[in-house]
Design a protein around this motif. Sequence first.
Motif, PDB file in Angstrom:
ATOM      1  N   LEU A   3       0.864  -1.181   0.000  1.00 17.13           N
ATOM      2  CA  LEU A   3       0.000   0.000   0.000  1.00 17.13           C
ATOM      3  C   LEU A   3       0.898   1.227   0.000  1.00 17.13           C
ATOM      4  O   LEU A   3       1.797   1.355   0.836  1.00 17.13           O
ATOM      5  N   ASN A  15      -1.504   5.265   4.197  1.00 15.02           N
ATOM      6  CA  ASN A  15      -1.970   4.251   3.255  1.00 15.02           C
ATOM      7  C   ASN A  15      -3.481   4.023   3.310  1.00 15.02           C
ATOM      8  O   ASN A  15      -3.957   2.898   3.107  1.00 15.02           O
ATOM      9  N   LEU A  75      -7.146   3.559   2.326  1.00 15.36           N
ATOM     10  CA  LEU A  75      -7.641   2.886   1.129  1.00 15.36           C
ATOM     11  C   LEU A  75      -8.586   3.757   0.323  1.00 15.36           C
ATOM     12  O   LEU A  75      -9.492   4.385   0.876  1.00 15.36           O
ATOM     13  N   MET A 104      -7.140   1.575  -5.090  1.00 18.93           N
ATOM     14  CA  MET A 104      -6.314   0.603  -4.373  1.00 18.93           C
ATOM     15  C   MET A 104      -7.033  -0.735  -4.248  1.00 18.93           C
ATOM     16  O   MET A 104      -6.425  -1.803  -4.414  1.00 18.93           O
ATOM     17  N   VAL A 105      -8.317  -0.681  -3.932  1.00 15.38           N
ATOM     18  CA  VAL A 105      -9.098  -1.912  -3.816  1.00 15.38           C
ATOM     19  C   VAL A 105      -9.105  -2.664  -5.145  1.00 15.38           C
ATOM     20  O   VAL A 105      -8.922  -3.888  -5.189  1.00 15.38           O
ATOM     21  N   CYS A 165      -2.177   0.586   7.349  1.00 20.62           N
ATOM     22  CA  CYS A 165      -3.315   1.279   6.731  1.00 20.62           C
ATOM     23  C   CYS A 165      -4.191   1.892   7.808  1.00 20.62           C
ATOM     24  O   CYS A 165      -4.639   1.190   8.727  1.00 20.62           O
ATOM     25  N   GLY A 217     -10.256   3.491   5.543  1.00 21.23           N
ATOM     26  CA  GLY A 217     -10.709   4.008   4.262  1.00 21.23           C
ATOM     27  C   GLY A 217     -10.441   5.501   4.151  1.00 21.23           C
ATOM     28  O   GLY A 217     -10.227   6.192   5.154  1.00 21.23           O
ATOM     29  N   GLU A 248     -14.844  -3.052  -1.827  1.00 20.69           N
ATOM     30  CA  GLU A 248     -13.976  -3.289  -0.669  1.00 20.69           C
ATOM     31  C   GLU A 248     -14.443  -4.520   0.105  1.00 20.69           C
ATOM     32  O   GLU A 248     -13.628  -5.381   0.478  1.00 20.69           O
TER      33      GLU A 248
END
Length: 358
Positions: free
Chosen positions: A30, A37, A39, A43-44, A74, A77, A101
């Motif tokens: 990530l 990082n 999300l 990225m997902v 991470c 979100g 996700e």
Amino acid sequence: MNATHDATTATSDDAPVLLRRAGRAGHLVLNRPRAINALNHAMVRIMAEALDSWEHDASVATVVVTGAGERGLCAGGDIRSIHDDVRAGGADASAAFWHDEYVLNARIARYPKPYVAVMDGIVMGGGVGISAHGGVRVVTERSRVAMPETGIGFVPDVGGTFLLTRTPGELGTHLALTGTAVGAGDALLCGLADHFVPSERLAEFTAALADRSPADAVREFATEAPAGELAGQRAWIDSCYAADSVEEIVDRLRAVGDPQAKEAAETILAKSPTSLKVTLAALRRARELPSLEAVLEQEYRVSCATLSAPDLPEGIRAQVVDKDRRPRWSPAELSQVSAADVARCFEPAAGRGTLGLV
């Protein structure tokens, strides 16, 4: 965008997820370190397509997930984008992000190859979703694992209510309502992680996965974790959080006579009243559901319901946008949140469909 093109794109140093190969290990890194990082949808998608590609690649024996930078795997979100999406009206982008996700979370849990999650540093919310469902979950002395959603007017998602209902006693209810972050020892106790590797040996551990199985690498590098705190608090946690309502939980915490219990009560009362009641209901319902997939379907309905409620954008505003840490919850009191208000959050999300997992 096909997997081959995505894999090529994600090898550039500014890609939000870097795809790397080291021997027989495929690495997902990530790569938004300035945001710890956090999300986003891109990225997902990259992660999902890489997993699809590597599942059928005989040269990949193990998948390893790490985070760039020094702060953590991470932080969750990208909630600022959710705030902006809700404010713009409709919030279709946020619902679509959660859809993909949560499907990814289920995919990770059922992945047919070893999936090694290095849960170093901050691992919160969505970060738990892409790590704690994995088959090999490694924490360090720097790990801080949490589901802090009630503090932003949201509810634990990414399979969090599945994980938290499978902790010993009522530890999961405590973590869900307070949003408390736990270290390595407590993450292991709660079943959110499997092994402890000192951070100074992480590089050696991940390097060993190039030509060794995760089981062999764990045997060499894992050691006993530092003691946690929750085991010593089990008596009041299990007693207080077994209550049937948030109000009664708070009353019990205040009455038990333990300073830590009283502190937990005050922490809870600072959270969104609606989120607290919906979270407790979600946890109790999740206990009765047969699978992670069924729980994720429930979480998707609940998450989509928050998009049309006032507390989510307000909570994100207070914590991330304006950073005044003074959210104005609506309703402002637990007593003002009715059973009907809670029940509505579990109804099918109008116009959102389902995840198609069950």
